[in-house]
Design an enzyme around this catalytic site. Structure first.
Site, PDB file in Angstrom:
ATOM      1  N   CYS A 331       0.791  -1.231   0.000  1.00  0.00           N
ATOM      2  CA  CYS A 331       0.000   0.000   0.000  1.00  0.00           C
ATOM      3  C   CYS A 331       0.832   1.294   0.000  1.00  0.00           C
ATOM      4  O   CYS A 331       0.525   2.197  -0.791  1.00  0.00           O
ATOM      5  CB  CYS A 331      -1.048   0.000   1.099  1.00  0.00           C
ATOM      6  N   ARG A 360       7.594 -10.890   5.021  1.00  0.00           N
ATOM      7  CA  ARG A 360       7.148 -10.719   6.400  1.00  0.00           C
ATOM      8  C   ARG A 360       7.905 -11.700   7.278  1.00  0.00           C
ATOM      9  O   ARG A 360       7.985 -12.898   6.951  1.00  0.00           O
ATOM     10  CB  ARG A 360       5.640 -10.987   6.530  1.00  0.00           C
ATOM     11  N   GLN A 378       1.569 -11.178  -3.427  1.00  0.00           N
ATOM     12  CA  GLN A 378       0.149 -10.897  -3.206  1.00  0.00           C
ATOM     13  C   GLN A 378      -0.477 -10.440  -4.506  1.00  0.00           C
ATOM     14  O   GLN A 378       0.113  -9.629  -5.221  1.00  0.00           O
ATOM     15  CB  GLN A 378      -0.007  -9.757  -2.209  1.00  0.00           C
ATOM     16  N   ASP A 380      -2.482  -8.105  -5.135  1.00  0.00           N
ATOM     17  CA  ASP A 380      -2.992  -6.958  -4.409  1.00  0.00           C
ATOM     18  C   ASP A 380      -3.699  -5.990  -5.342  1.00  0.00           C
ATOM     19  O   ASP A 380      -3.469  -6.007  -6.547  1.00  0.00           O
ATOM     20  CB  ASP A 380      -1.795  -6.242  -3.761  1.00  0.00           C
ATOM     21  N   HIS A 382      -5.467  -1.733  -4.959  1.00  0.00           N
ATOM     22  CA  HIS A 382      -5.984  -0.652  -4.132  1.00  0.00           C
ATOM     23  C   HIS A 382      -6.979   0.124  -4.954  1.00  0.00           C
ATOM     24  O   HIS A 382      -6.688   0.523  -6.078  1.00  0.00           O
ATOM     25  CB  HIS A 382      -4.831   0.231  -3.641  1.00  0.00           C
ATOM     26  N   LYS A 462     -11.891  -5.697   7.935  1.00  0.00           N
ATOM     27  CA  LYS A 462     -11.699  -6.483   6.712  1.00  0.00           C
ATOM     28  C   LYS A 462     -12.690  -7.619   6.596  1.00  0.00           C
ATOM     29  O   LYS A 462     -13.233  -8.104   7.594  1.00  0.00           O
ATOM     30  CB  LYS A 462     -10.270  -7.017   6.661  1.00  0.00           C
ATOM     31  N   HIS A 508      -8.164  -1.821   0.195  1.00  0.00           N
ATOM     32  CA  HIS A 508      -7.113  -2.803  -0.100  1.00  0.00           C
ATOM     33  C   HIS A 508      -7.840  -4.105  -0.373  1.00  0.00           C
ATOM     34  O   HIS A 508      -8.767  -4.447   0.361  1.00  0.00           O
ATOM     35  CB  HIS A 508      -6.207  -3.057   1.097  1.00  0.00           C
TER      36      HIS A 508
END
Length: 634
Positions: A331, A360, A378, A380, A382, A462, A508
């Site tokens: 992000c 991570r 990911q 991902d 946005h 979420k 997200h």
RNA sequence: GCUGCUGUAGCUCAGUGGUAGAGCGCGUCCUUGGUAAGGACGAGGUCAUGGGUUCAAGCCCCAUCAGCAGCUCCA
């Protein structure tokens, strides 16, 4: 006389003081024999419980799921007695049932080992054979606390118990344990059982508390049920993606990089097939794609809130004396791209996707094949939008998610909504608005969900999509997270209709979650029998003998020209061996070619899992499989 | 990270303080075949790593690393 209503609607009169067990006898000897507990006015009770007037009574047997659970719980008590008799120093903590079995948490300094299971089971069999009655006694909370004074675990259990009546169960004349019940009438009714494993478990699930030993067992009405269960477990283990990944040369791990997967050539074919599909779907749903750096200046992470809320999970590095962090999320980088130019409300909603590689630092004990790694990609995205657009955008993400899951044949997943955690940024009011927006979208799609209080991301609530692996462990795939905080922290703005600058809302979202995990899930889901569009090697040509090698090459070239992933077995083996080998590698199509096929320009098609074969001309075969790939047939 | 278990050939695993083993796979040769594994020979080992005990350690002890099961945590 007391009036009793049975589940089938019939009424029965019984003498005052009649117990549930006696009622079962009155209904029939078969039922009396099968009876193990009862439900009186909705409450599960022992068969020895007397029935009062006007009661709804249901006799519980092992045909009822409650019955199985009662038996498993009683089995846990039998195991507890066995363990206590072998290790008298054992302090019992808590012994509930779980799916397919039960466990008992105990405090015992000497570790119980798998090699001890047999003698525990032998002791248990003795207790079952003795057919000791389970005898319930009740007393007040104060009396119970007095009785168990000095036993910190059991007094703690009493404190957590509802109501003022505390019950104990005595097995025969020896072993007694605090327990709410109900139980089987006697230990003899316990079915076939097996001690499965032993592992550590914190008291109250709290890492600061003492590590207890948790002994897992399973228990079934008959030996056959137990055997079936064990067979099922064996079969499930064969689908384990860690084994299949190694066997089929899809990926590996190495001590040089714990938690970081090595994707092999065959694994990458699957990966890329998924990426192609993913891009097509995201294009259809109006997404753009970007890519942001993996290493970003430390200051950025202070600004985003990750420094304060996520630092323990991050890796750091240093470039020319300046602190940098390896991104754990995409992000902040995405926000920087947003800020490279001005934005108008007319552009909204802006859907910006990124296949982002994140790192991570996960605790060493939690790594698990491709399911839990320290580096993953990911899928991902946005979405920047106005507050009014939130619900529609979330609905859009849910539709995209379901469309993608369906393409892989996933039907059995569940959805959870997680709310504000202790560690968070943003005001309570913002959290309420965001949480309600997610709830409204789920309501609009009439989707059932479970709420996880306090489980949200630090920047917003979420929705998570979960799926179960072959051993029924649950894993998160997709997630939708609403964020009112990060755009403000990064001073993201757009020009609204009224020519004023406003802060956009940021959503997200990830659909597959992590490519690594998703591929692991797919391996287990399909048992590595991948549908044609995902199969690393879609077709293999098996030559009957060396004499047909040239024709095999002709066929191979033709299939390659048609963009099929095609291999060839020209080894010095008989056809049986070639078929067996291809089968073990889970090839979707095997094409056997010999002199016959060479003469007629045909191939003999053998389909995975099918003993029947048929001979077709090459072009017909090509047409069929190309169609199967286009349709993504499962 | 915590508790317990495990670590021997590419893979799956035997191995009892005294010469390192099997099956599969791999290589070479024989075999040239018709729908789920033909035969012979051969290569392949720092017994996870580092210490210790012992005349002698794959085996016993300690530490470290990694994996497995679970707990806690998470995509």
């Amino acid at each position: 006389m007391a009036k009793v209503a049975l589940p089938d609607g019939s009424k029965l009169e019984v003498a005052d003081g009649t117990t549930a067990g006696q009622l079962a006898e009155q209904i029939g000897t078969g039922l009396a024999k099968a009876a193990i507990a009862a439900r009186i006015n909705g409450e599960l009770v022992d068969l020895s419980t007397p029935i009062n007037d006007n009661a709804d009574v249901q006799i519980i047997t092992l045909k009822d799921s409650e019955g199985i659970n009662i038996m498993r719980h009683s089995c846990a008590h039998v195991m507890a007695e066995a363990i206590c008799s072998i290790w008298p120093a054992t302090k019992l903590v808590y012994g509930p049932t779980v799916e397919d079995g039960f466990y008992y948490d105990i405090d015992l300094d000497e570790p119980i080992r798998p090699s001890d299971f047999q003698r525990i089971e032998e002791k248990m069999r003795e207790i079952v054979k003795a057919d000791k009655p389970f005898i319930r006694t009740e007393m007040s909370r104060a009396e119970a606390l007095d009785k168990l004074a000095g036993n910190k675990y059991k007094t703690d259990n009493i404190k957590h118990a509802d109501g003022d009546v505390i019950s104990f169960y005595l097995q025969g004349d020896g072993f007694e344990d605090l327990c709410r019940g109900p139980h089987l009438p006697s230990t003899g009714k316990v079915g076939s059982f097996k001690i499965m494993s032993v592992a550590g478990a914190y008291w109250h699930g709290d890492p600061t508390q003492k590590m207890l030993q948790r002994v897992y067992g399973t228990c079934w009405p008959t030996q056959k049920d137990l055997d079936d269960y064990l067979t099922r477990l064996e079969e499930a283990k064969k689908r384990d993606h860690r084994l299949l990944g190694k066997q089929l040369d899809l990926f590996s791990f190495n001590e040089a990089a714990p938690g970081f997967a090595f994707m092999h050539a065959k694994g990458m074919i699957i990966w890329n097939a998924i990426v192609d599909f993913w891009r097509a779907v995201h294009n259809k749903y109006g997404y753009q794609e970007i890519k942001t750096p993996i290493i970003l200046n430390e200051q950025l992470w202070h600004k985003s809130g990750h420094w304060d809320n996520y630092k323990e999970n991050m890796y750091f590095t240093n470039i020319d004396g300046v602190g940098y962090a390896i991104k754990p999320m995409n992000c902040p980088g995405g926000c920087l791209v947003y800020k490279t130019r001005q934005h108008s409300y007319r552009e909204f909603p802006m859907r910006i996707a990124e296949l982002g590689l994140v790192h991570r630092h996960e605790a060493s004990g939690v790594m698990h094949g491709l399911f839990r790694v320290r580096q993953f990609t990911q899928d991902d995205a946005h979405i920047y939008c106005t507050p009014e657009q939130i619900e529609q955008e979330i609905i859009g993400v849910i539709e995209l998610t379901f469309e993608m899951y369906r393409a892989f044949g996933f039907e059995d997943f569940h959805i959870e909504l997680s709310t504000k955690p202790e560690k968070h940024i943003g005001s309570d009011q913002i959290w309420d608005v965001a949480t309600n927006a997610l709830k409204d979208a789920l309501k609009h799609k009439a989707i059932e969900y479970k709420i996880n209080e306090g489980d949200g991301a630090f920047y917003g609530p979420k929705i998570d999509f979960h799926i179960k692996d072959c051993l029924r462990r649950s894993w998160q795939l997709g997630t939708i997270q609403l964020d009112f905080s990060m755009p403000a922290r990064f001073n993201l703005v757009y020009t609204d209709r009224d020519n004023t600058e406003k802060t956009p809302v940021m959503i997200h979202r990830a659909v597959l979650g992590s490519f690594e995990r998703f591929i692991g899930i797919l391996i287990e889901h399909y048992g590595a029998n991948f549908p044609l569009w995902l199969a690393p090697e879609q077709v293999r040509i098996l030559a009957i003998s060396e004499k047909s090698n040239d024709y095999a090459k002709v066929v191979r070239d033709k299939l390659k020209d048609a963009q099929l992933r095609c291999g060839m077995d020209l080894s010095d083996e008989k056809i049986n061996a070639k078929i067996a080998k291809a089968h073990s590698e889970k090839l979707p199509y095997m094409l056997v070619v010999g002199p016959k096929e060479a003469r007629s320009n045909t191939v003999n098609v053998r389909i995975r899992g099918d003993k029947e074969t048929r001979t077709v001309v090459i072009d017909d075969f090509l047409r069929t499989v190309k169609q199967e790939i286009v349709e993504k047939k499962i």
